[in-house]
Motif scaffolding. Structure first.
Motif, PDB file in Angstrom:
ATOM      1  N   HIS A   4     -49.684  -1.263 -15.214  1.00 58.09           N
ATOM      2  CA  HIS A   4     -50.850  -1.796 -14.506  1.00 58.09           C
ATOM      3  C   HIS A   4     -51.371  -3.095 -15.093  1.00 58.09           C
ATOM      4  N   ASN A   5     -51.082  -3.379 -16.333  1.00 57.52           N
ATOM      5  CA  ASN A   5     -51.500  -4.642 -16.923  1.00 57.52           C
ATOM      6  C   ASN A   5     -50.554  -5.782 -16.567  1.00 57.52           C
ATOM      7  N   ILE A   6     -49.406  -5.460 -16.019  1.00 55.37           N
ATOM      8  CA  ILE A   6     -48.387  -6.458 -15.730  1.00 55.37           C
ATOM      9  C   ILE A   6     -48.299  -6.770 -14.247  1.00 55.37           C
ATOM     10  N   PHE A   7     -48.297  -5.735 -13.399  1.00 54.79           N
ATOM     11  CA  PHE A   7     -48.059  -5.920 -11.967  1.00 54.79           C
ATOM     12  C   PHE A   7     -49.135  -5.239 -11.134  1.00 54.79           C
ATOM     13  N   PRO A   8     -49.567  -5.879 -10.032  1.00 55.72           N
ATOM     14  CA  PRO A   8     -50.333  -5.131  -9.031  1.00 55.72           C
ATOM     15  C   PRO A   8     -49.395  -4.119  -8.365  1.00 55.72           C
ATOM     16  N   LEU A   9     -49.929  -3.075  -7.796  1.00 53.10           N
ATOM     17  CA  LEU A   9     -49.112  -2.012  -7.187  1.00 53.10           C
ATOM     18  C   LEU A   9     -48.116  -2.562  -6.180  1.00 53.10           C
ATOM     19  N   GLN A  10     -48.532  -3.485  -5.331  1.00 52.47           N
ATOM     20  CA  GLN A  10     -47.635  -4.038  -4.303  1.00 52.47           C
ATOM     21  C   GLN A  10     -46.433  -4.726  -4.958  1.00 52.47           C
ATOM     22  N   ASP A  11     -46.678  -5.472  -6.026  1.00 51.25           N
ATOM     23  CA  ASP A  11     -45.583  -6.132  -6.736  1.00 51.25           C
ATOM     24  C   ASP A  11     -44.680  -5.107  -7.399  1.00 51.25           C
ATOM     25  N   PHE A  12     -45.269  -4.042  -7.950  1.00 46.95           N
ATOM     26  CA  PHE A  12     -44.472  -2.995  -8.581  1.00 46.95           C
ATOM     27  C   PHE A  12     -43.551  -2.336  -7.559  1.00 46.95           C
ATOM     28  N   GLU A  13     -44.072  -2.074  -6.367  1.00 46.98           N
ATOM     29  CA  GLU A  13     -43.250  -1.450  -5.328  1.00 46.98           C
ATOM     30  C   GLU A  13     -42.084  -2.358  -4.943  1.00 46.98           C
ATOM     31  N   SER A  14     -42.327  -3.666  -4.878  1.00 45.06           N
ATOM     32  CA  SER A  14     -41.243  -4.613  -4.598  1.00 45.06           C
ATOM     33  C   SER A  14     -40.213  -4.592  -5.718  1.00 45.06           C
ATOM     34  N   ASP A  20     -34.150   0.106  -8.190  1.00 45.77           N
ATOM     35  CA  ASP A  20     -33.465   1.307  -7.706  1.00 45.77           C
ATOM     36  C   ASP A  20     -32.358   0.918  -6.729  1.00 45.77           C
ATOM     37  N   ASP A  21     -31.369   0.218  -7.248  1.00 49.65           N
ATOM     38  CA  ASP A  21     -30.274  -0.311  -6.434  1.00 49.65           C
ATOM     39  C   ASP A  21     -29.516   0.778  -5.678  1.00 49.65           C
ATOM     40  N   SER A  22     -29.374   1.951  -6.276  1.00 47.94           N
ATOM     41  CA  SER A  22     -28.626   3.042  -5.639  1.00 47.94           C
ATOM     42  C   SER A  22     -29.477   3.837  -4.650  1.00 47.94           C
ATOM     43  N   LYS A  23     -30.755   3.516  -4.545  1.00 44.02           N
ATOM     44  CA  LYS A  23     -31.691   4.212  -3.654  1.00 44.02           C
ATOM     45  C   LYS A  23     -31.766   5.706  -3.957  1.00 44.02           C
ATOM     46  N   SER A  24     -31.685   6.051  -5.242  1.00 47.84           N
ATOM     47  CA  SER A  24     -31.726   7.444  -5.671  1.00 47.84           C
ATOM     48  C   SER A  24     -33.128   7.894  -6.056  1.00 47.84           C
ATOM     49  N   ASN A  25     -34.108   7.005  -5.954  1.00 47.15           N
ATOM     50  CA  ASN A  25     -35.482   7.243  -6.399  1.00 47.15           C
ATOM     51  C   ASN A  25     -35.555   7.448  -7.912  1.00 47.15           C
ATOM     52  N   LYS A  26     -34.529   6.942  -8.594  1.00 49.54           N
ATOM     53  CA  LYS A  26     -34.466   6.929 -10.051  1.00 49.54           C
ATOM     54  C   LYS A  26     -33.872   5.586 -10.457  1.00 49.54           C
TER      55      LYS A  26
END
Length: 75
Positions: A4-14, A20-26
């Protein structure tokens, strides 16, 4: 709280979409390193390893979104 000190939530989601290149949610270690552009010097590599180790506190080699949420607060 780590992110939270580095990214706003929207940026974190991007960022998560990229990590998550494999789209595994990990994000596994390979994906994490792959997302870092360019060759890193040893200082930077050590910093990245330290950050990843904080995220992978169960030492499984991957970081599920639920664990990221434990470290990130969007408030």
């Amino acid at each position: 709280k780590l992110w939270h000190n580095i990214f706003p939530l929207q940026d974190f989601e991007s960022l998560w979409v990229i990590l998550d290149d494999s789209k595994s949610n990990k994000v596994d270690y390979g994906e994490f390193i792959h997302a870092i552009a360019g060759e890193m010097n040893e200082y930077r590599k050590a910093f990245v390893r330290k950050a990843y180790m904080k995220l992978d506190f169960n030492k499984t080699g991957s970081v599920p979104m639920v664990d990221i949420r434990k470290c990130y607060c969007a408030k």
